[in-house]
Write a protein that holds these residues in place. Structure first.
Motif, short mmCIF file in Angstrom:
data_model
loop_
_atom_site.label_atom_id
_atom_site.label_comp_id
_atom_site.label_asym_id
_atom_site.label_seq_id
_atom_site.Cartn_x
_atom_site.Cartn_y
_atom_site.Cartn_z
N SER A 176 -84.38 -26.44 88.78
CA SER A 176 -84.05 -25.58 89.98
C SER A 176 -84.63 -26.41 91.04
O SER A 176 -85.85 -27.14 90.97
CB SER A 176 -84.63 -24.29 89.96
N PHE A 177 -83.95 -26.49 92.08
CA PHE A 177 -84.42 -27.23 93.38
C PHE A 177 -84.23 -26.32 94.57
O PHE A 177 -83.38 -25.60 94.82
CB PHE A 177 -83.49 -28.52 93.77
N ALA A 178 -85.51 -26.38 95.42
CA ALA A 178 -85.31 -25.73 96.73
C ALA A 178 -84.98 -26.83 97.86
O ALA A 178 -85.75 -27.84 97.65
CB ALA A 178 -86.48 -24.91 97.00
N VAL A 179 -84.07 -26.72 98.75
CA VAL A 179 -83.66 -27.65 99.62
C VAL A 179 -84.91 -27.62 100.78
O VAL A 179 -85.69 -26.79 100.73
CB VAL A 179 -82.65 -27.38 100.56
N ALA A 180 -85.15 -28.81 101.47
CA ALA A 180 -86.34 -28.78 102.31
C ALA A 180 -86.59 -27.74 103.21
O ALA A 180 -87.62 -27.14 103.83
CB ALA A 180 -86.55 -30.15 103.02
N ASN A 181 -85.49 -27.06 103.85
CA ASN A 181 -85.47 -26.03 104.76
C ASN A 181 -85.62 -24.92 104.06
O ASN A 181 -85.79 -23.62 104.79
CB ASN A 181 -84.14 -26.07 105.56
N LEU B 202 -77.08 -32.37 98.08
CA LEU B 202 -76.38 -33.77 97.61
C LEU B 202 -77.75 -34.35 96.69
O LEU B 202 -77.27 -34.87 95.61
CB LEU B 202 -75.96 -34.33 98.43
N GLU B 203 -78.79 -34.46 97.25
CA GLU B 203 -80.02 -35.13 96.73
C GLU B 203 -80.36 -34.40 95.41
O GLU B 203 -80.34 -35.16 94.56
CB GLU B 203 -81.18 -34.87 97.64
N ALA B 204 -80.06 -33.10 95.26
CA ALA B 204 -80.39 -32.50 94.07
C ALA B 204 -79.38 -32.69 92.96
O ALA B 204 -79.88 -33.05 91.96
CB ALA B 204 -80.34 -30.79 94.27
N LEU B 205 -78.08 -32.86 93.42
CA LEU B 205 -77.16 -33.18 92.58
C LEU B 205 -77.44 -34.75 91.87
O LEU B 205 -77.33 -34.80 90.53
CB LEU B 205 -75.96 -33.39 92.90
N ASP B 206 -77.85 -35.52 92.72
CA ASP B 206 -78.29 -37.00 92.28
C ASP B 206 -79.43 -36.94 91.34
O ASP B 206 -79.29 -37.62 90.31
CB ASP B 206 -78.62 -37.98 93.51
N ARG B 207 -80.05 -36.09 91.54
CA ARG B 207 -81.42 -36.03 90.72
C ARG B 207 -81.24 -35.34 89.29
O ARG B 207 -81.53 -35.77 88.09
CB ARG B 207 -82.68 -35.38 91.28
N ILE B 208 -80.12 -34.46 89.39
CA ILE B 208 -79.70 -33.73 88.14
C ILE B 208 -79.12 -34.72 87.09
O ILE B 208 -79.21 -34.92 86.25
CB ILE B 208 -79.01 -32.41 88.42
N ARG B 209 -78.07 -35.47 87.93
CA ARG B 209 -77.38 -36.62 87.08
C ARG B 209 -78.39 -37.56 86.69
O ARG B 209 -78.17 -38.00 85.36
CB ARG B 209 -76.44 -37.10 88.21
N GLY B 210 -79.36 -37.95 87.41
CA GLY B 210 -80.35 -39.09 87.00
C GLY B 210 -81.08 -38.59 85.81
O GLY B 210 -81.78 -39.41 85.14
#
Length: 226
Positions: A189-194, A216-224
């Motif tokens: 799980s990710f909370a966005v910075a805002n 979009l950053e969260a998706l990149d990190r999930i893929r990675g």
């Protein structure tokens, strides 16, 4: 292998003016596992979003009060809208207003809760709700009067079972206290910075980017991580 994804709308797929960021469209449409849109909005909004994006309709609406999956064609409701209405009527009787104007499209299609404009006083609303055994979610966009045992986390558990997943297999992204239950239940799980402090505390990680940049950053990190 990509995990199934649960994602909030306002503050997560949008910009700071609440407009859907067009950059989220292709990543959502191409995600190779089920995508569940989970929002505090009334049911027609996430259903419409899925329809316009070309996604199978898999939605959690009204902070978990309503769920629908095209997979089993089952629409379920949880919560007590009459109790929520009683709270806002007492709030009105105390001299306050819901704040949506003459035509209240925010609540027009709600089935399980009532929303109050954030321009209105929060403390008296919470006082009335607590006296009546109800809860208020402050999403930053509205105050949602809802039943205490209903939230996005409870709904995600139900949706995961219906999709034949364990909730811990889900990745979730959100920005507000009404996302905290979902962020806590999901395995990633990710909370966005805002995001507000409740969402950040519940999430496994916080993105550097805000709003759709954070998503979009969260998706990149999930893929990675796969």
């Amino acid at each position: 292998m990509h995990p199934p994804l649960a994602v909030d709308i306002d503050g997560t797929l949008t910009d700071d003016a609440r407009a859907l960021d067009p950059r989220v469209v292709d990543p959502l449409r191409s995600w190779p596992a089920p995508v569940v849109v989970a929002t505090g909005k009334a049911l027609p909004y996430p259903v419409g979003l899925c329809e316009f994006l070309g996604l199978p309709v898999r939605v959690i609406a009204e902070n978990g009060g309503a769920t629908y999956l095209a997979d089993d064609d089952d629409l379920t409701f949880h919560g007590d809208r009459e109790a929520a209405r009683a709270v806002v009527e007492a709030y009105r009787d105390a001299g306050y207003d819901l704040g949506w104007g003459a035509v209240d499209l925010v609540n027009r299609w709600r089935e399980t809760e009532v929303a109050v404009n954030v321009d209105q006083p929060l403390d008296p609303l919470r006082d009335v709700a607590e006296r009546r055994g109800m809860r208020v979610f402050d999403t930053g966009y509205a105050y949602h009067v809802t039943t205490p045992d209903v939230d996005k986390g409870v709904a995600l558990r139900s949706v995961a079972e219906r999709l034949d997943y364990d909730p811990a297999q889900f990745a979730a992204v959100g920005d507000s206290e009404n996302d905290a239950g979902m962020l806590d239940v999901a395995g990633t799980s990710f909370a966005v910075a805002n995001a507000d402090e409740a969402a950040k505390a519940a999430a496994g990680d916080v993105t550097e980017g805000s709003f759709a940049d954070g998503f979009l950053e969260a998706l990149d990190r999930i893929r990675g991580a796969r």
